[in-house]
Design a protein around this motif. Sequence first.
Motif, PDB file in Angstrom:
ATOM      1  N   CYS B   6       0.819  -1.191   0.000  1.00 55.17           N
ATOM      2  CA  CYS B   6       0.000   0.000   0.000  1.00 55.17           C
ATOM      3  C   CYS B   6       0.858   1.249   0.000  1.00 55.17           C
ATOM      4  O   CYS B   6       0.541   2.217  -0.680  1.00 55.17           O
ATOM      5  CB  CYS B   6      -0.912   0.010   1.229  1.00 55.17           C
ATOM      6  SG  CYS B   6      -2.347  -1.042   1.023  1.00 55.17           S
ATOM      7  N   CYS B   7       1.949   1.214   0.772  1.00 56.40           N
ATOM      8  CA  CYS B   7       2.841   2.372   0.825  1.00 56.40           C
ATOM      9  C   CYS B   7       3.386   2.683  -0.541  1.00 56.40           C
ATOM     10  O   CYS B   7       3.419   3.822  -0.972  1.00 56.40           O
ATOM     11  CB  CYS B   7       4.038   2.090   1.744  1.00 56.40           C
ATOM     12  SG  CYS B   7       3.680   2.385   3.451  1.00 56.40           S
ATOM     13  N   ALA B   9       2.190   1.826  -3.451  1.00 55.52           N
ATOM     14  CA  ALA B   9       1.143   2.339  -4.324  1.00 55.52           C
ATOM     15  C   ALA B   9       0.829   3.781  -3.966  1.00 55.52           C
ATOM     16  O   ALA B   9       0.626   4.619  -4.843  1.00 55.52           O
ATOM     17  CB  ALA B   9      -0.102   1.478  -4.189  1.00 55.52           C
ATOM     18  N   LEU B  10       0.829   4.064  -2.669  1.00 56.87           N
ATOM     19  CA  LEU B  10       0.510   5.397  -2.215  1.00 56.87           C
ATOM     20  C   LEU B  10       1.538   6.398  -2.683  1.00 56.87           C
ATOM     21  O   LEU B  10       1.203   7.459  -3.203  1.00 56.87           O
ATOM     22  CB  LEU B  10       0.477   5.386  -0.685  1.00 56.87           C
ATOM     23  CG  LEU B  10      -0.054   6.625  -0.037  1.00 56.87           C
ATOM     24  CD1 LEU B  10      -1.480   6.800  -0.426  1.00 56.87           C
ATOM     25  CD2 LEU B  10       0.051   6.492   1.466  1.00 56.87           C
ATOM     26  N   GLY B  13       1.325   6.823  -6.348  1.00 54.53           N
ATOM     27  CA  GLY B  13       0.176   7.621  -6.721  1.00 54.53           C
ATOM     28  C   GLY B  13       0.374   9.071  -6.386  1.00 54.53           C
ATOM     29  O   GLY B  13       0.105   9.951  -7.186  1.00 54.53           O
ATOM     30  N   ALA B  14       0.887   9.321  -5.174  1.00 54.09           N
ATOM     31  CA  ALA B  14       1.026  10.701  -4.745  1.00 54.09           C
ATOM     32  C   ALA B  14       2.024  11.440  -5.610  1.00 54.09           C
ATOM     33  O   ALA B  14       1.828  12.599  -5.931  1.00 54.09           O
ATOM     34  CB  ALA B  14       1.450  10.750  -3.279  1.00 54.09           C
TER      35      ALA B  14
END
Lengths: 515, 489
Positions: B6-7, B9-10, B13-14
Amino acid sequence: MAAAVEGWFVALAVGVSLLKCLFINAYRSTDFEVHRNWLAITHSLPVSRWYYENTSDWTLDYPPLFAWFELALSHVGRHFDPEMVKIQRAAYESQSTVLFQRLTVIFTDLVYVLATRECCRCVSHLKSSKDVLTRPPFVLAVLLLFNFGLFIVDHIHFQYNGFLMGFLLLSLAKHLQSKHLQGALLFALLLNLKHIFLYVAPAYGVFLLRSYCFSEDHPDGSLNWRSFSLLRLSALGSIVVSVTALSFGPFIAMGQLPQVLSRLFPFKRGLCHAYWAPNAWALYTAADKGLTALGLRLRLLDSSPRASMTGGLVQEFHHTVLPSVSPAVTLICTALALLPSVLCLVSRPRHSLSFLRAVVLCALASFMFGWHVHEKAVLIAILPLSLLAVQSREDAGIFLLLATTGHYSLFPLIFTAAEFPLKLLLMLLFSVFSFSALHKLHGPGLLSLPERCFLLLLPLLCVSCELLLPLSSLSSRLPFLPLLLTSVYCSLGVTYCFIRLYRTLLRTGPKDKQS
Amino acid sequence: MGHQQCCFALISGASGKWRPSPFTDPMVAALCVKDCFCNLHHSNSKNGMKSKTKERAGRGGDFFKTPSFLAKAINPEWVELHKSRGYESDAHKLFMRATVLVADLLIYLPAVVLYCMCLGDGSPRKKTSVLLCTLLYPGLILIDYGHFQYNGVSLGLALLAVLALGLGWDALGSMFFCLALSYKQMELYHALPFFCYLLGKCFKQESVWKGLFLLVRISVTVLLTLALCWLPFLSDPSQALQVLRRIFPVARGLFEDKVANTWCSLNVLIKIRSIVSSDSQLYLSLACTVLAVLPSSLRLLTKPTFWQFKLALVNSSLAFFLFSYQVHEKSILLASLPACLLLSDLPLIAIWLLQTSTFSMLPLFVKDGLLVPYAVTSLAFLYFSVYLLSPLRHCTEQELRIEGYRKMLFCLPKRDLGCVVKWKFCISVLAMVALSIASVTSSPPPHLPDLFPVLISTFSFMHFMGTYVYFNIVQFTEPPSKKSQKKTS
């Protein structure tokens, strides 16, 4: 207790700060322009004009200490972009302005990081495992530093809540460490920075009076009138008075107090914000709407109901079927709701957990029954509850429920498409961590079956409100429906948590030892 | 572990989500793959005059088919053949960036997780740390999500191939590598090590028949996979030729822009592009590349162990990057992937190489407006890799495998080479920070307009060359037995 800051804490703080930097160019709400306008007001105008200035719609409505804070910031911001500090009606958003303001939020979060460290120290005495990752201080640090609600409200929507919550948590930590004067000073400063923290003032007031001004109790725990210390009371009093004098002094001297107060407490605004905060009044209003619709269907009502509450404007309006609610009514309801928690403080004063619980309950009671409550106010209840969650099993279950529901209720704040995957991922990260870490700390089975079902329906609600309903045919007839559904569903969750917290409070009876 | 994913991907994405970067790689229209490949011309909106033709091999076309169908379903305007040139609305941008994320979640992320968990060594804590540092590598995040490309797919497939080879599944590994190769021809940088390793393994089998059988199995897999990918284009020989011509644009010249390789750096001293004719340039770079890659490949052929294979991957990709023809600065990603594989064994040098490779792409990031994500991800990568892997504590000569240097530099006094390396690392990182800040804040003198890109590329070139020499020496030095050098992590 260790004086040096542990490596893992620094790593967490650095990690979260770097993550915040990535959101500098993300969506920002009108609150960004609000704060820029306040920079301009405090920089360009003399003090006497601060609370009268209304060229822009975003007038100054925080207490004077925050205005002084903005003045200090404006002197730095002037070097980033001189246009930033000029008063203008239209929004001003140059790249340097955005960079500067975002960096100030990230920088002032240092207060929050310090507060988190103090809170971690308060729980470091608990039973610990060998692995750092499953110890209470680590879990608490992550729950506080990476709190989803605080993150998106501060670093996407744009506000200074991290800075303010830092004061609150630091004050709570000082009280838990029995440094009451420091805690009182911090709380007085906090009240003068943002008056919303009046929500928890009753808990503070009663706790300080009962536990600090009366220096000891009878052996059975009851009040010992003879131990009243005038010295301590006057110390507290002088702290509060001096802080208030520092902040309000110039305005009282200029006779502007009524104007300042009218700016701070704008009761012209309606019972609910444009998007209803998930509190009791949301349920009340939803019931009113439902009954209206039913009444219209059954031809019991006149077919032209009075002003709609679902419009975007914030005005005074009335309910149709159920009696309308005035500010006085909300005040009485709030007072009644927080009375039991405060009374418990009187009977069990020195137990550290009872003070924390009283703070959480006061915050939640004011959230439930207050006038014109913003949904962001749920954070004032969630953050102190994190401290309780790593210490007690019952509170951990309530925390999971309140945090997940409360955080989900903040989703409508960030409504742009580009930020949708980000807020989803952040929410997932935080929820998965909080569930797994708290279960590792306290063992399985923190939530009962109905509670788990309630939380499992949240993704379904998210999909319908964010994707299905806006794309369906209902979006033109009932554009407010997704917000209404979110609000009502989350109110149910928050109300249930409120009741559960009270049950915990009243159940942990006099068998609590003094701590 | 889910948190790392998740990190990643985060962060991806960010850093990428709202970059206002130009439309660099448009969608492939939902036409049949053959036609689109020959008919489609893409315009680079940064430079409207030049038209960059499609250079990705056949698989790439297939890959684009699924998202293009989806795109057509959402909004047909996005995929209309000529009208979609330079089309850029917010929803379209979001959709395209989302496809990169989905592709990474499906291919790159599982590959990295599987590799670190199955083939990583040390405690679970160490494996997770290596996984996190690999996912935090800024270069790939910034290029894929900021600049916009689909490198995650080809690198993920190559990594799956390495994983399969590491587990002993040679045919599966070859299949994955052929897929990676058909997706992006840059994977040819890794082709020699794969070839030498598998061939060497065939030779080292117990009996000749076993070796022959393995060889046949691998060859059949390779031919089948390649045939499947290239089938639509093989029906017509002129088509196939056209594909090759597009993939290998030899008409372009020795190098383009400022790249941290030998030719560009040499050009600073002697204007090699004007001295040597374009045909000779081709042969010169071919000769140098072959010479550079030969030692490592021959060593791997004679000693086909997994450790040698990993080192050969780095050496081969660095050799190609340094000496090949028409190299892009993004090609350094191909050297970064093997470096990530070496994070647990040689953390200091691997982190150093990864950081330098990100730094070498700084001019590109500045052009794309990715300065803040570059700064943030580089800082995060450096901080977390130093904190989690503690490379500065594992700096003895033995751990850095630099005994070979001592043998070569016998004239030097008895200095602790490990300490020297540590200091060089710190000074180098500080120099990178200083150069990054300088290139953004100050403007170059008027008679040297390209000062900062040249400084950055020369600095990076020296580092890459040094790393290339180092990894070659390590490959030729016999490693001490694993038991004696395993420490509690």
